[in-house]
Motif scaffolding. Structure first.
Motif, PDB file in Angstrom:
ATOM      1  N   ALA A 188       0.817  -1.207   0.000  1.00 36.72           N
ATOM      2  CA  ALA A 188       0.000   0.000   0.000  1.00 36.72           C
ATOM      3  C   ALA A 188       0.851   1.257   0.000  1.00 36.72           C
ATOM      4  O   ALA A 188       0.443   2.299  -0.530  1.00 36.72           O
ATOM      5  N   ASP A 189       2.045   1.165   0.563  1.00 37.38           N
ATOM      6  CA  ASP A 189       2.930   2.319   0.671  1.00 37.38           C
ATOM      7  C   ASP A 189       3.887   2.426  -0.520  1.00 37.38           C
ATOM      8  O   ASP A 189       4.805   3.238  -0.513  1.00 37.38           O
ATOM      9  N   GLY A 190       3.684   1.589  -1.549  1.00 39.01           N
ATOM     10  CA  GLY A 190       4.533   1.642  -2.729  1.00 39.01           C
ATOM     11  C   GLY A 190       5.887   1.002  -2.556  1.00 39.01           C
ATOM     12  O   GLY A 190       6.810   1.273  -3.320  1.00 39.01           O
ATOM     13  N   ALA A 191       6.027   0.132  -1.542  1.00 38.07           N
ATOM     14  CA  ALA A 191       7.317  -0.498  -1.256  1.00 38.07           C
ATOM     15  C   ALA A 191       7.288  -2.001  -1.493  1.00 38.07           C
ATOM     16  O   ALA A 191       7.971  -2.758  -0.803  1.00 38.07           O
ATOM     17  N   ALA A 192       6.517  -2.438  -2.467  1.00 43.15           N
ATOM     18  CA  ALA A 192       6.395  -3.876  -2.739  1.00 43.15           C
ATOM     19  C   ALA A 192       7.726  -4.512  -3.107  1.00 43.15           C
ATOM     20  O   ALA A 192       7.943  -5.701  -2.865  1.00 43.15           O
ATOM     21  N   ALA A 193       8.648  -3.732  -3.672  1.00 44.97           N
ATOM     22  CA  ALA A 193       9.943  -4.282  -4.083  1.00 44.97           C
ATOM     23  C   ALA A 193      10.720  -4.848  -2.900  1.00 44.97           C
ATOM     24  O   ALA A 193      11.554  -5.744  -3.076  1.00 44.97           O
ATOM     25  N   LEU A 194      10.459  -4.344  -1.697  1.00 44.75           N
ATOM     26  CA  LEU A 194      11.160  -4.862  -0.524  1.00 44.75           C
ATOM     27  C   LEU A 194      10.819  -6.325  -0.257  1.00 44.75           C
ATOM     28  O   LEU A 194      11.554  -7.026   0.435  1.00 44.75           O
ATOM     29  N   LEU A 195       9.715  -6.800  -0.803  1.00 38.31           N
ATOM     30  CA  LEU A 195       9.272  -8.176  -0.552  1.00 38.31           C
ATOM     31  C   LEU A 195       9.850  -9.181  -1.546  1.00 38.31           C
ATOM     32  O   LEU A 195       9.612 -10.387  -1.409  1.00 38.31           O
ATOM     33  N   GLU A 196      10.610  -8.710  -2.537  1.00 37.60           N
ATOM     34  CA  GLU A 196      11.099  -9.601  -3.587  1.00 37.60           C
ATOM     35  C   GLU A 196      11.922 -10.786  -3.070  1.00 37.60           C
ATOM     36  O   GLU A 196      11.774 -11.908  -3.570  1.00 37.60           O
ATOM     37  N   PRO A 197      12.818 -10.617  -2.081  1.00 33.33           N
ATOM     38  CA  PRO A 197      13.549 -11.794  -1.592  1.00 33.33           C
ATOM     39  C   PRO A 197      12.625 -12.894  -1.073  1.00 33.33           C
ATOM     40  O   PRO A 197      12.898 -14.084  -1.252  1.00 33.33           O
ATOM     41  N   PHE A 198      11.522 -12.512  -0.459  1.00 40.29           N
ATOM     42  CA  PHE A 198      10.571 -13.489   0.053  1.00 40.29           C
ATOM     43  C   PHE A 198       9.781 -14.134  -1.085  1.00 40.29           C
ATOM     44  O   PHE A 198       9.456 -15.319  -1.037  1.00 40.29           O
ATOM     45  N   GLU A 199       9.501 -13.348  -2.119  1.00 38.50           N
ATOM     46  CA  GLU A 199       8.784 -13.902  -3.268  1.00 38.50           C
ATOM     47  C   GLU A 199       9.640 -14.945  -3.979  1.00 38.50           C
ATOM     48  O   GLU A 199       9.121 -15.952  -4.471  1.00 38.50           O
ATOM     49  N   ARG A 200      10.948 -14.720  -4.032  1.00 36.10           N
ATOM     50  CA  ARG A 200      11.812 -15.717  -4.670  1.00 36.10           C
ATOM     51  C   ARG A 200      11.826 -17.025  -3.882  1.00 36.10           C
ATOM     52  O   ARG A 200      11.889 -18.100  -4.471  1.00 36.10           O
ATOM     53  N   VAL A 201      11.769 -16.929  -2.555  1.00 41.09           N
ATOM     54  CA  VAL A 201      11.688 -18.149  -1.748  1.00 41.09           C
ATOM     55  C   VAL A 201      10.388 -18.877  -2.041  1.00 41.09           C
ATOM     56  O   VAL A 201      10.357 -20.101  -2.179  1.00 41.09           O
ATOM     57  N   ARG A 202       9.308 -18.137  -2.162  1.00 39.37           N
ATOM     58  CA  ARG A 202       8.031 -18.755  -2.535  1.00 39.37           C
ATOM     59  C   ARG A 202       8.129 -19.469  -3.879  1.00 39.37           C
ATOM     60  O   ARG A 202       7.465 -20.482  -4.102  1.00 39.37           O
ATOM     61  N   ASP A 203       8.951 -18.919  -4.773  1.00 41.04           N
ATOM     62  CA  ASP A 203       9.088 -19.505  -6.106  1.00 41.04           C
ATOM     63  C   ASP A 203      10.131 -20.615  -6.172  1.00 41.04           C
ATOM     64  O   ASP A 203      10.425 -21.124  -7.254  1.00 41.04           O
ATOM     65  N   GLY A 204      10.720 -20.964  -5.028  1.00 40.84           N
ATOM     66  CA  GLY A 204      11.631 -22.097  -5.004  1.00 40.84           C
ATOM     67  C   GLY A 204      13.080 -21.788  -4.725  1.00 40.84           C
ATOM     68  O   GLY A 204      13.905 -22.704  -4.681  1.00 40.84           O
ATOM     69  N   ALA A 205      13.432 -20.514  -4.530  1.00 41.09           N
ATOM     70  CA  ALA A 205      14.818 -20.173  -4.202  1.00 41.09           C
ATOM     71  C   ALA A 205      15.147 -20.646  -2.790  1.00 41.09           C
ATOM     72  O   ALA A 205      14.251 -20.888  -1.972  1.00 41.09           O
TER      73      ALA A 205
END
Length: 321
Positions: free
Chosen positions: A102-119
């Motif tokens: 909501a605060d426009g800082a979604a990019a900070l979550l990218e490391p966690f998204e990569r773990v979700r994708d199998g990293a």
């Protein structure tokens, strides 16, 4: 060095995001007497731990041995637990995903998204960079009390630097073509859309499954239903706005996905035991700075503005093939 996935502490991987902050940081320790949960636990926020001493044997989609210098990444909703009691000390960081989005800082979550994708969920920080990373955690923690000590821009900069250090040390990850699965797809969609007019039917359409299937899958994997995840994200952003934005209650309601302020008030009271207005009064002047939402206009103009911007664009549902 880590040998596979898991979470470093017996109970939680990082300080719990409290009822005032979108970002929480702290230092935790455990020893041989620390209780070990019999079952994996999940939490509603993304979290990481940076082990500064000792070791830990933990489970997260597999078993991992963590040693000093390892960082463990745990996406929101990811089951994890300590496997054995261990003597360890670590810095922890927790992030409220819908609040950052909501605060426009979604990019900070990218490391966690990569773990979700199998990293890999565990990253080894080079010895030469550990003192610098520790300093970043200390700086961020020093600004947590009182609220005014660290501005939103400084807080975001420190969090960004912490995650950049982890990114630099992470092994390259090339996502495979297969979909992540209904649980990950649903959580990801909810985090990005829960502050709009989102229902379980919408989530199900986005991931190409029935509402019953989505709710059952999420409940079994995370302990929360799809509806509960939507409400959890809305309540987290509502608390942040109540504390840090001078907005009327009906405007807050619209900005977190409720067309009816009365419905919002009832839902908030069920979750917190008090109305939003009473909660705001009780917490005014409390400590804890966050990435603060933009200041909104007051009165009729605020309501018109909220109606025009409260709901983020809804992603097109992608049918499952």
């Amino acid at each position: 060095m880590s040998t596979g996935p898991a979470a470093p502490c017996a109970r939680r991987v990082a300080p719990q995001v409290d009822d005032q902050r979108a970002v929480a940081v702290g230092r935790w320790s455990s020893d041989a007497t620390t209780a070990v949960p019999r079952r994996p636990v999940t939490h509603a926020y993304a979290a990481l731990s940076f082990l500064v001493s000792g070791s830990a044997h933990v489970e997260q989609a597999g078993a991992w041995r963590l040693e000093a210098g390892d960082v463990m990444l745990v996406p929101a909703g990811q089951p994890h637990r300590a496997l054995t009691p261990a003597r360890a000390e670590a810095w922890g960081l927790a992030l409220c995903a819908p609040c950052l989005i909501a605060d426009g800082a979604a990019a900070l979550l990218e490391p966690f998204e990569r773990v979700r994708d199998g990293a890999a969920a565990v990253v080894r920080i080079p010895a030469a960079r550990r003192a610098f990373l520790t300093g970043l955690f200390r700086e961020l923690a020093a600004g947590g009390e009182p609220a005014a000590a660290v501005g939103a821009a400084v807080e975001r900069s420190l969090v960004t630097l912490i995650l950049h250090e982890i990114d630099r040390a992470a092994a390259p990850h090339r996502p495979v073509g297969a979909r992540a699965g209904v649980v990950v797809d649903s959580l990801r969609y909810i985090e990005r859309n829960c502050l709009g007019r989102l229902t379980v039917v919408d989530v199900a359409a986005a991931v190409g499954r029935s509402p019953a299937h989505v709710t059952t899958a999420l409940t079994r994997a995370t302990g929360r239903s799809a509806g509960a995840w939507i409400t959890t994200g809305r309540m987290a952003e509502a608390r942040r706005r109540l504390l840090h934005a001078d907005e009327p209650i009906d405007v807050v309601a619209e900005r977190v996905g409720y067309a009816d302020a009365t419905h919002f008030i009832r839902t908030f009271r069920r979750a917190h035991g008090v109305t939003p207005a009473a909660w705001r009064t009780a917490h005014t002047g409390g400590a804890g700075s966050t990435l603060t939402p933009a200041t909104a206009p007051r009165g009729p103009q605020a309501r018109r503005s909220a109606r025009g911007s409260a709901s983020p664009p809804r992603a097109r549902p992608t049918p499952r093939r």
